[in-house]
Motif scaffolding. Sequence first.
Motif, PDB file in Angstrom:
ATOM      1  N   ALA A  67       0.840  -1.199   0.000  1.00  0.00           N
ATOM      2  CA  ALA A  67       0.000   0.000   0.000  1.00  0.00           C
ATOM      3  C   ALA A  67       0.872   1.244   0.000  1.00  0.00           C
ATOM      4  CB  ALA A  67      -0.917   0.016   1.228  1.00  0.00           C
ATOM      5  N   VAL A  68       0.327   2.326  -0.520  1.00  0.00           N
ATOM      6  CA  VAL A  68       1.001   3.619  -0.448  1.00  0.00           C
ATOM      7  C   VAL A  68       0.788   4.185   0.953  1.00  0.00           C
ATOM      8  CG1 VAL A  68       0.983   6.007  -1.270  1.00  0.00           C
ATOM      9  CG2 VAL A  68       0.828   4.121  -2.911  1.00  0.00           C
ATOM     10  N   THR A  69       1.864   4.609   1.589  1.00  0.00           N
ATOM     11  CA  THR A  69       1.792   5.208   2.921  1.00  0.00           C
ATOM     12  C   THR A  69       2.455   6.584   2.896  1.00  0.00           C
ATOM     13  OG1 THR A  69       3.829   4.062   3.555  1.00  0.00           O
ATOM     14  CG2 THR A  69       1.745   3.016   4.158  1.00  0.00           C
ATOM     15  N   GLU A  70       1.907   7.474   3.685  1.00  0.00           N
ATOM     16  CA  GLU A  70       2.442   8.817   3.793  1.00  0.00           C
ATOM     17  C   GLU A  70       2.123   9.351   5.176  1.00  0.00           C
ATOM     18  OE1 GLU A  70      -1.466  10.634   1.474  1.00  0.00           O
ATOM     19  OE2 GLU A  70       0.499  10.720   0.516  1.00  0.00           O
ATOM     20  N   LEU A  71       2.495  10.581   5.451  1.00  0.00           N
ATOM     21  CA  LEU A  71       2.233  11.173   6.751  1.00  0.00           C
ATOM     22  C   LEU A  71       0.735  11.171   7.054  1.00  0.00           C
ATOM     23  CD1 LEU A  71       3.630  12.635   9.136  1.00  0.00           C
ATOM     24  CD2 LEU A  71       3.136  14.799   7.967  1.00  0.00           C
TER      25      LEU A  71
END
Length: 346
Positions: A67-71
Amino acid sequence: MAVTIKDVAREADVSIATVSKILNNKPYISESTTQHVKEVMKRLNYHPNAQASNFKYKRSGNIVFLAVTELHTAFHNPHMFEILCGAQNVIRNKDYNLPFMGVSDTQDAYESVKKIVGCNTADGILVHGSATSRPLVDFLVKNNFPHIIIGRPPFASSTCWIDTNNRVSGQMAMEYLEECGYTQIAFIGGPKSDEISRHRLQGFVSYMNINRLTIQDDFIKYGTYTKESGFLMMEELLCQPTLPDAVICENNQIAMGAVHAAEKHQLSIPKDMGLITFDDYPLSQLIDPPLTVIDIDVHEIGRQAASILLQKINNPALQVQSFVTLPNLIIRSSTQNQNKMSHSLI
């Protein structure tokens, strides 16, 4: 010193081959012998060497969740982790590990998938919709690598995917509001390019058209999935000559902003305006008033995705493209049944 399979065989007075067959659930071993050997394993605290077994049978023992993860991902996209938990509940009983791989964007996801397949570090992969792209999907299909895309890809493909029917979610929201007696209904959602938001809006519009209800163009607003965007979109609605009597908010963040805008204009929810949103995040019950929601069982989506992927690992020819869960209406105090109120006043 660690207990070995030889120790188990000697203590149980059987051959090493018999112990091996029991460990791998092979047939033709009597129930009494199987139980005896398992009791010996338990008494000796024996645990088979999974790494050696995986090497022997040419499997990694891993299923990757990508999955794409970010802040602030956990805050803005909490359903991702509910999906992960649902998958884990299935996989942990099947002698597989479920490593989580967070990537920065869809290009990073594509490169990561190529490395996973090339290095044979996983037997299958669950791809969250945030990481999906056409190159990634085409690569998985071309290499016939076991996979499930969680969320229908926004393009035609022979990839395997599962999803919930977001059009039905939009229809359910509209149907419930009409049953309550609301007639001037607005929809404020995410970007036009977002697949989920677009499908929920299509469900809303479809219901309106089928039931010959008037759709006001200025009652449909597009923004981002933030509280600030929800506030601004609601402000636009409340500055128009004709006000909606109910608003469908595409997510909880948008709904929070919409509630604040209504409060600024001294409007009471649900007395002056009904409000409904999607997905029963904890936030939906913390907002005042608690929000009526069209909920999606994302935990079950994770369970179904993992179950189907395990089947595909054993049968690579299996093709699955389906909607696996239906949404559920949870009524709370951000809406009220206008029709029932009218009857009670007569």
